[in-house]
Design an enzyme around this catalytic site. Sequence first.
Site, PDB file in Angstrom:
ATOM      1  N   GLU A 114       0.837  -1.194   0.000  1.00  0.00           N
ATOM      2  CA  GLU A 114       0.000   0.000   0.000  1.00  0.00           C
ATOM      3  C   GLU A 114       0.878   1.251   0.000  1.00  0.00           C
ATOM      4  O   GLU A 114       1.900   1.296   0.684  1.00  0.00           O
ATOM      5  CB  GLU A 114      -0.922   0.004   1.225  1.00  0.00           C
ATOM      6  N   ASP A 144      -6.779  -4.748  -5.647  1.00  0.00           N
ATOM      7  CA  ASP A 144      -7.932  -3.861  -5.579  1.00  0.00           C
ATOM      8  C   ASP A 144      -7.464  -2.435  -5.891  1.00  0.00           C
ATOM      9  O   ASP A 144      -7.407  -1.579  -5.008  1.00  0.00           O
ATOM     10  CB  ASP A 144      -8.554  -3.943  -4.185  1.00  0.00           C
ATOM     11  N   CYS A 169     -13.036  -0.873  -9.406  1.00  0.00           N
ATOM     12  CA  CYS A 169     -14.096   0.121  -9.227  1.00  0.00           C
ATOM     13  C   CYS A 169     -14.363   0.899 -10.513  1.00  0.00           C
ATOM     14  O   CYS A 169     -15.070   1.913 -10.487  1.00  0.00           O
ATOM     15  CB  CYS A 169     -13.773   1.073  -8.075  1.00  0.00           C
TER      16      CYS A 169
END
Length: 381
Positions: free
Chosen positions: A262, A305, A332
Site C-alpha cells: 500500500e 484492488d 471500481c
Amino acid sequence: MISSSQIKIKIEKLAIGGAGIARHDGLVIFVPQAAPEDELLVELTTKKKNFAEARIVEILKPGPARRNPPCRYAHECGGCNWQHLTEEEQRRQKELLVLETIKKFNPNLNFEYLPLQQSPRVLRYRNRIQPKFKDGKFGFFARNSHEIVEIDDCLITEEALTNKFPEVKAWAEAKKSKDLQRLEMYISDTEEVRYGLITDEDDGIGFSQVNRFQNEDLLKTALDWAGEDIYSQVFDLYAGSGNFTFPLAQKYKTASSITAVELNPKLVERGRAQSKDKRLHYFLSDVESYMKRASISKQDLVVLDPPRAGASEYIMRALAASQPKKIIYISCHPVSLARDLKWFFEYAEKMGRKYHLAKVQAFEMFPQTDHVETIAELRVD
C-alpha cells in the site's frame, strides 16, 4: 420554436460515466441525466467529429425507468447522477455496462458472468463523505460546478453522519476562514462519528469502502472465489488498511507469508497497528515498484484492488509472467478492468501462460450513481 442547435432524440442506453446515448445523423450524442427510451428535446453543448454532448431542454416522453428522484437536492447536487432512474434500471444498466466493456476490450474472452449483487441498502449506505463549506454554505458541489448546494440531509449517507451536519457546519463556521473548506466525515471502526479538514498536507483518512453493508458481501465473495486451495504465499496489492488482508490471513493459515502492499502511509500505519500475525508483512510502496522486486510463484494467490485508474501495463505483465495459481481482481471502474485484462491475457498468451477468466460479477456498491464495483477471478488452466 426549436433553435438550430436543438434536436429531438431518443435515448438508447446509458454509457460509462452515466450519460444517456442517442444517435442523430450519424453522430453519437451523450446526454447527462437521461434515461433509457427517453424522448428528448436537447441542445448541443459540445460537438466533435464523431460525437457530441447535449443538455436536456425538454423531456418530450419519459422512458419507463425514469422517476422523480427521492432526494430533493438531486437536480442540483453533483453527488448522485442516477437518482432519476429506478433502482431496478440502475442495476440493469450497471450489469450491461460491465459486460459490454469487458467484451469490447476482450472479444475473445469467454467467462461465466454472474448476476449483479444488489446492495443491502439503496439509501443511507455511505459511512464516509466529503462535504464543503464556504461563506456560510455547507453542502456539496453542484453538478459541473464549484458552487455549493446547501443541504441539511443526504439520503445516501448514514444518519449517524447526517445528524451531525449542524455541529460540523458550526465547527467550520467558527474557523472564520474565507477560503473553501474541504471537510471529511466518517464513522470509525468503533462506531464514532469523526470529522476534520482535508488539506494539501492531510488528505483525510485515505481510501476505505464507503458501503460497509455491501463490503461484507464483496469480502465474502473474494474469499469464496479464492477457494480452498493451499497457497504458499498470499499477496494483497493495493491493500489499504487491510480490508482483504486480514480475512485472507485468517483463512489461509498454512501460507508461509501474507504480503500487503500500500502506498498511503496512513493506511499502512493503521494496517500495521492491527497486525498480530507474524506472517503478515506490510510494505509502504507503490505496486509497480514492489512488483519489480516481488517473488511471486506458481503456488501463490494474488488479490488486487486498484483505484479507478486501475493497474499499469507493467503490473499486469509482471503478474502474467509470475504465473500465480489464482488472481482475484477487484475493480471500481469497468474500463480500467477491461484494459488490464486485455494487457494480462495478451502477455500471458505471448509467454505461453495458460490462464483463463473464470468468472466475473458486478457489485452494486454505490446505488443512485453510475459507479459499479466488479470482481474477476483469473486462474491457471
